[in-house]
Design an enzyme around this catalytic site. Structure first.
Site, PDB file in Angstrom:
ATOM      1  N   ARG A 218      -8.413  53.754  42.282  1.00 26.96           N
ATOM      2  CA  ARG A 218      -7.675  53.920  43.156  1.00 26.96           C
ATOM      3  C   ARG A 218      -6.636  55.172  42.387  1.00 26.96           C
ATOM      4  NH1 ARG A 218     -10.138  52.556  46.751  1.00 26.96           N
ATOM      5  NH2 ARG A 218      -9.279  50.949  48.465  1.00 26.96           N
TER       6      ARG A 218
ATOM      7  N   HIS B  52     -13.204  61.008  46.911  1.00 28.11           N
ATOM      8  CA  HIS B  52     -13.507  59.688  47.215  1.00 28.11           C
ATOM      9  C   HIS B  52     -14.701  59.097  47.987  1.00 28.11           C
ATOM     10  CE1 HIS B  52     -10.498  55.825  47.832  1.00 28.11           C
ATOM     11  NE2 HIS B  52     -11.613  55.560  47.725  1.00 28.11           N
TER      12      HIS B  52
ATOM     13  N   GLU C  66      -3.981  61.308  47.768  1.00 30.77           N
ATOM     14  CA  GLU C  66      -5.181  61.854  48.322  1.00 30.77           C
ATOM     15  C   GLU C  66      -4.895  61.914  49.974  1.00 30.77           C
ATOM     16  OE1 GLU C  66      -8.223  59.293  46.325  1.00 30.77           O
ATOM     17  OE2 GLU C  66      -8.762  58.546  48.447  1.00 30.77           O
TER      18      GLU C  66
HETATM   19  C1  DGY Z   1     -13.145  50.641  48.893  1.00 34.01           C
HETATM   20  O1  DGY Z   1     -13.797  49.793  49.587  1.00 34.01           O
HETATM   21  O2  DGY Z   1     -12.051  50.317  48.600  1.00 34.01           O
HETATM   22  C2  DGY Z   1     -13.447  51.845  48.259  1.00 34.01           C
HETATM   23  O3  DGY Z   1     -12.418  52.800  48.005  1.00 34.01           O
HETATM   24  C3  DGY Z   1     -13.786  52.826  49.764  1.00 34.01           C
HETATM   25  O4  DGY Z   1     -14.957  53.762  49.367  1.00 34.01           O
END
Ligand code: DGY
Length: 321
Positions: free
Chosen positions: A238, A285, A267
């Site tokens: 993240r 991402h 982002e």
């Molecule tokens: C999640 O599932 O948290 C991912 O970041 C989405 O791609």
């Protein structure tokens, strides 16, 4: 009357069909992210929402949606949702664990290999017509095999990353809130170490922790300074876990060698300082983005939402009922 839900982003037809069999569904066929006011207006009369990490589900929104009973995130991470506010209102929050582990681990490995072997830089060199021939010191990278991999966050995805390291004969160190079972450590051939030791020893530092207050800027200037100048940082977890401004500074100064990033602070409005650097591989991402996995994520979210709205326990509820 069927319970009514909003699906905030475009999903696959088979997922919509599954939802429509049980619920009255308001879809978003254009996939346009809904601005907060529009999200509030559309959700005001709904019993549930199937949403994505681009939707902010906060207490003000929840207060404006008196019928809401379930928030089904199409993601394993749920830092876009105010879970305590949902719990206080008895709203179930669900996520999609398990179905994206291997795909995300593949992407982490893609970033490790691409940064180590300078793949995007090499491709740009070729595309820009700079390639005039072979020479010994051309685009020298670093070896992945036999290197030391340090994984911060040994959940399901961290474990999938560690399993792949065996094929590269790597030494695996990990740090986690809680040490994993000895049998799992043996299977993964991974050694638990303190975070400082991991930062100092690892050739690849891979982050796989959720974003929360405790992990905000887990990697900042001080942590980057503890890493080897030859080390590579990979973050597909993240944005916000890394202090991006500090990372840009460290990459520009050579405090660390390179970084592979799939996630960014704020982002999609990432720090443009990354664009001036050659020693970074950037992705928007896409860690879980294969058709099979994104379909599985959306289907899992659909099953969660349907379960709650038809009076059953959601398979992947993150807050206690
Ligand atoms: C999640 O599932 O948290 C991912 O970041 C989405 O791609």
């Amino acid at each position: 009357m069927k319970p009514r839900i909003l699906v905030t982003r475009e999903v696959f037809d088979e997922v919509l069909a599954q939802l429509c069999a049980e619920l009255e569904v308001e879809p978003n066929p254009t996939d346009r992210p809904l601005p907060p006011e529009e999200l509030r207006a559309r959700l005001a009369d709904k019993d549930g929402v199937m949403c994505a990490l681009t939707d902010r589900i906060d207490s003000a929104l929840i207060d404006a949606c008196p019928r809401l009973r379930v928030v089904g995130n199409i993601a394993v991470g749920y830092n876009n949702i105010d879970v305590p506010a949902c719990s206080a209102r008895g709203i179930a929050v669900t996520n999609t664990p398990g179905v994206l582990d291997e795909t995300t681990a593949d992407l982490v490995w893609a970033l490790m290999l691409a940064t180590a072997r300078r793949l995007t830089e090499a491709e740009a060199y070729l595309r820009n017509g700079e390639w005039t021939g072979w020479y010994l010191k051309q685009l020298l990278g670093t070896d992945v095999h036999h290197a030391t991999l340090g994984i911060i966050g040994m959940g399901r995805i961290g474990q999938a990353i560690a399993r792949r390291a065996a094929g590269f004969d790597m030494r695996v160190l990990y740090h986690n809130r809680k040490r994993v079972e000895p049998a799992l450590e043996r299977a993964l051939q991974a050694r638990y170490v303190a975070m400082d030791e991991l930062l100092a020893e690892a050739d690849f530092v891979v982050l796989q922790v959720p974003y929360c207050a405790a992990t905000h800027h887990l990697i900042g200037a001080a942590e980057l300074a503890r890493m080897k100048p030859s080390a590579i940082l990979v973050n597909a977890a993240r944005g916000g876990v890394v202090d991006d401004a500090a990372l840009i500074e460290a990459l520009a100064r050579g405090t660390i060698r390179a970084a592979g990033l799939d996630v960014f602070e704020g982002e999609p409005h990432f720090n443009r300082g990354f664009l001036a650097l050659k020693n970074v591989v950037l992705a928007p991402h896409v860690g879980s983005s294969t058709r099979a996995t994104r379909l599985a994520m959306a289907m899992t979210a659909a099953h969660n939402v349907i379960a709650v709205l038809t009076g059953r326990a959601a398979p992947n509820r993150v807050n206690p009922p």
